[in-house]
Design a protein around this motif. Structure first.
Motif, PDB file in Angstrom:
ATOM      1  N   UNK A  35     -56.552  17.982 -35.462  1.00 46.73           N
ATOM      2  CA  UNK A  35     -57.759  18.612 -34.925  1.00 46.73           C
ATOM      3  C   UNK A  35     -58.717  18.961 -36.057  1.00 46.73           C
ATOM      4  N   UNK A  36     -59.981  19.125 -35.682  1.00 46.87           N
ATOM      5  CA  UNK A  36     -61.015  19.494 -36.636  1.00 46.87           C
ATOM      6  C   UNK A  36     -62.380  19.240 -36.040  1.00 46.87           C
ATOM      7  N   UNK A  37     -63.411  19.837 -36.602  1.00 44.36           N
ATOM      8  CA  UNK A  37     -64.766  19.618 -36.076  1.00 44.36           C
ATOM      9  C   UNK A  37     -65.223  18.181 -36.277  1.00 44.36           C
ATOM     10  N   UNK A  38     -66.305  17.817 -35.616  1.00 47.03           N
ATOM     11  CA  UNK A  38     -66.867  16.478 -35.803  1.00 47.03           C
ATOM     12  C   UNK A  38     -67.178  16.239 -37.269  1.00 47.03           C
ATOM     13  N   UNK A 224     -46.430  19.336 -33.095  1.00 45.55           N
ATOM     14  CA  UNK A 224     -47.038  19.933 -34.283  1.00 45.55           C
ATOM     15  C   UNK A 224     -48.519  19.583 -34.306  1.00 45.55           C
ATOM     16  N   UNK A 225     -49.299  20.454 -34.941  1.00 43.84           N
ATOM     17  CA  UNK A 225     -50.742  20.257 -35.042  1.00 43.84           C
ATOM     18  C   UNK A 225     -51.154  20.358 -36.508  1.00 43.84           C
ATOM     19  N   UNK A 226     -52.007  19.436 -36.929  1.00 44.07           N
ATOM     20  CA  UNK A 226     -52.532  19.387 -38.287  1.00 44.07           C
ATOM     21  C   UNK A 226     -54.034  19.623 -38.198  1.00 44.07           C
ATOM     22  N   UNK A 227     -54.513  20.689 -38.819  1.00 43.24           N
ATOM     23  CA  UNK A 227     -55.941  21.029 -38.764  1.00 43.24           C
ATOM     24  C   UNK A 227     -56.623  20.618 -40.065  1.00 43.24           C
ATOM     25  N   UNK A 229     -60.627  20.119 -42.107  1.00 39.84           N
ATOM     26  CA  UNK A 229     -62.070  20.377 -42.133  1.00 39.84           C
ATOM     27  C   UNK A 229     -62.626  19.826 -43.435  1.00 39.84           C
ATOM     28  N   UNK A 230     -63.751  19.118 -43.332  1.00 41.54           N
ATOM     29  CA  UNK A 230     -64.401  18.519 -44.512  1.00 41.54           C
ATOM     30  C   UNK A 230     -63.414  17.704 -45.333  1.00 41.54           C
ATOM     31  N   UNK A 231     -62.542  16.980 -44.637  1.00 43.44           N
ATOM     32  CA  UNK A 231     -61.630  16.050 -45.297  1.00 43.44           C
ATOM     33  C   UNK A 231     -60.397  16.667 -45.907  1.00 43.44           C
ATOM     34  N   UNK A 232     -60.239  17.991 -45.777  1.00 43.91           N
ATOM     35  CA  UNK A 232     -59.103  18.668 -46.401  1.00 43.91           C
ATOM     36  C   UNK A 232     -58.278  19.426 -45.364  1.00 43.91           C
ATOM     37  N   UNK A 233     -56.974  19.473 -45.625  1.00 41.80           N
ATOM     38  CA  UNK A 233     -56.070  20.198 -44.740  1.00 41.80           C
ATOM     39  C   UNK A 233     -56.397  21.686 -44.734  1.00 41.80           C
ATOM     40  N   UNK A 234     -56.449  22.267 -43.524  1.00 45.94           N
ATOM     41  CA  UNK A 234     -56.539  23.719 -43.390  1.00 45.94           C
ATOM     42  C   UNK A 234     -55.137  24.295 -43.247  1.00 45.94           C
ATOM     43  N   UNK A 235     -54.414  23.779 -42.251  1.00 46.58           N
ATOM     44  CA  UNK A 235     -53.059  24.267 -42.004  1.00 46.58           C
ATOM     45  C   UNK A 235     -52.322  23.268 -41.127  1.00 46.58           C
ATOM     46  N   UNK A 236     -51.013  23.465 -40.987  1.00 52.09           N
ATOM     47  CA  UNK A 236     -50.188  22.629 -40.115  1.00 52.09           C
ATOM     48  C   UNK A 236     -49.071  23.498 -39.555  1.00 52.09           C
ATOM     49  N   UNK A 237     -48.716  23.268 -38.298  1.00 51.79           N
ATOM     50  CA  UNK A 237     -47.622  24.023 -37.710  1.00 51.79           C
ATOM     51  C   UNK A 237     -47.517  23.752 -36.220  1.00 51.79           C
ATOM     52  N   UNK A 238     -46.757  24.607 -35.524  1.00 45.38           N
ATOM     53  CA  UNK A 238     -46.683  24.472 -34.072  1.00 45.38           C
ATOM     54  C   UNK A 238     -48.032  24.901 -33.493  1.00 45.38           C
ATOM     55  N   UNK A 239     -48.362  24.437 -32.270  1.00 48.37           N
ATOM     56  CA  UNK A 239     -49.711  24.671 -31.737  1.00 48.37           C
ATOM     57  C   UNK A 239     -50.173  26.124 -31.764  1.00 48.37           C
ATOM     58  N   UNK A 240     -49.303  27.053 -31.381  1.00 42.30           N
ATOM     59  CA  UNK A 240     -49.729  28.454 -31.301  1.00 42.30           C
ATOM     60  C   UNK A 240     -50.072  29.019 -32.675  1.00 42.30           C
ATOM     61  N   UNK A 241     -49.316  28.622 -33.692  1.00 41.16           N
ATOM     62  CA  UNK A 241     -49.610  29.071 -35.065  1.00 41.16           C
ATOM     63  C   UNK A 241     -50.981  28.583 -35.512  1.00 41.16           C
ATOM     64  N   UNK A 242     -51.211  27.300 -35.304  1.00 40.61           N
ATOM     65  CA  UNK A 242     -52.461  26.691 -35.765  1.00 40.61           C
ATOM     66  C   UNK A 242     -53.649  27.273 -35.011  1.00 40.61           C
ATOM     67  N   UNK A 243     -53.486  27.472 -33.724  1.00 43.95           N
ATOM     68  CA  UNK A 243     -54.579  28.004 -32.915  1.00 43.95           C
ATOM     69  C   UNK A 243     -55.009  29.390 -33.384  1.00 43.95           C
ATOM     70  N   UNK A 244     -54.057  30.180 -33.896  1.00 41.53           N
ATOM     71  CA  UNK A 244     -54.362  31.553 -34.318  1.00 41.53           C
ATOM     72  C   UNK A 244     -54.819  31.649 -35.765  1.00 41.53           C
TER      73      UNK A 244
END
Length: 260
Positions: A35-38, A224-227, A229-244
Motif C-alpha cells: 500500500x501507499x499513495x499514488x 501481511x502488509x508492506x507500506x 511512500x516516495x519509493x521507500x519502506x515505511x513499515x511492514x506487518x500484519x494489517x492492523x499494525x500497519x493500519x495504526x
C-alpha cells in the motif's frame, strides 16, 4: 529457503529514485499487500519484478533463483503472472480466446512434436483438449460461463477485470501480482473479488502480491502488509499494525485511516 523475496530493489528515472532499497519476504501461499499513495512506487515494484523495467540494483528471488535481468516472457515461464492497473486484453477476441492466450507458455506442439505429421496432429489435439479443460475450469471458477463466447469489448468493466484475472490464472503461476484488481468495480463485485482472491490462494496454491487502494479489502484478506511512500519502506506487518502506524496514517490513509 524463502519462497519469494525481494532484496534491495532500486530504480531511478532521470535521477529521481522511484524505488529505493526495497526488501521483503513473502511466505508461500500467503497474500502480501503493498500500500501507499499514488506515485509511491507500488506499480514500479511490480514492473521490476516482472522485468518490464530493468532494476538499477537488487535481486528478486523465486525458489532460490534470481528473476532479474531476463525478459518478461521468461519471467512468466518461471511462474510469475500479473494483472495491470489498465486492463490489457484483446478487446476484439472472445473471453475464451483471451484465456486460451494465457496458455501460450505451456503450448509445446510444434516445438517438441514428433517427426510424423500424424503424431503431431494427435499430440496437438490432446494438448488442445487439455488447455481447453484448464480454461473451462477457470471460466467456471470465476463464473464467466455466461460471457465465455462474447467479445471482451462488449463486457462491462468489472467482467473485463475478471477476464484479465482469469488469463493470469491460465499461466498456472506460482506468484500472482494483482495491480489494483478492484479498481472500477462496484461494491458487489468487490465482495466477490475478495472471495475469489482467497479461493485462488487455497484452490490454486498461489502466492499473491496485491496492490490495492481499497483498505477494507486489504484488511480483510492480507496476511501481511508492506507500506511504501516516495519509493521507500515505511513499515511492514500484519494489517492492523500497519493500519495504526502513524507514518502510514500520515502518508496514505489520512482521515480514513484514523476512523477505519
Amino acid at each position: 529457503m524463502d519462497h519469494f523475496r525481494v532484496e534491495n530493489l532500486s530504480i531511478s528515472f532521470g535521477g529521481l529514485k522511484a524505488v529505493s532499497n526495497v526488501s521483503f519476504n513473502v511466505e508461500k501461499n500467503s497474500i502480501f499487500s503493498i500500500i501507499g499513495p499514488n506515485g509511491s512506487g507500488k506499480t514500479t515494484i511490480f514492473n521490476l519484478i516482472s522485468c518490464i523495467y530493468k532494476a538499477d540494483q537488487g535481486r528478486v528471488i523465486l525458489n532460490g533463483e534470481d528473476m532479474l535481468g531476463h525478459y518478461p516472457d521468461w519471467i512468466a515461464r518461471k511462474g510469475i503472472a500479473r494483472t495491470f492497473q489498465n486492463i490489457e486484453l484483446f478487446s476484439n477476441a472472445t473471453v475464451m480466446d483471451n484465456l486460451m492466450l494465457g496458455r501460450h507458455i505451456h503450448m509445446k506442439t510444434g516445438i517438441v512434436a514428433g517427426a510424423f505429421m500424424l503424431s503431431r496432429r494427435s499430440r496437438a489435439a490432446r494438448e488442445e483438449i487439455r488447455h481447453r479443460e484448464i480454461v473451462e475450469g477457470i471460466i467456471d471458477f470465476l463464473d464467466l460461463q455466461s460471457v465465455r463466447d462474447q467479445f471482451v469489448a462488449n463486457l462491462p468493466y468489472g467482467k473485463r477485470k475478471l477476464v484479465e484475472l482469469g488469463r493470469a490464472l491460465a499461466l498456472e503461476p506460482k506468484i500472482l501480482l494483482l495491480d489494483e484488481p478492484s479498481a472500477g468495480m462496484n461494491t458487489e463485485e468487490k465482495e466477490d473479488l475478495n472471495i475469489w482472491v482467497k479461493d485462488i490462494r487455497e484452490d490454486y496454491k498461489v502466492t499473491i502480491l496485491l496492490i490495492e487502494h481499497d483498505m477494507n479489502m486489504i484488511m480483510g484478506i492480507s496476511d501481511r502488509v508492506f507500506a511504501i511512500n516516495q519509493g521507500e519502506k515505511i513499515t511492514e506487518g500484519v494489517p492492523q499494525e500497519v493500519q495504526r502506524h502513524p507514518e502510514v496514517i500520515k502518508a496514505y490513509l489520512g482521515e480514513e485511516g484514523a476512523h477505519a
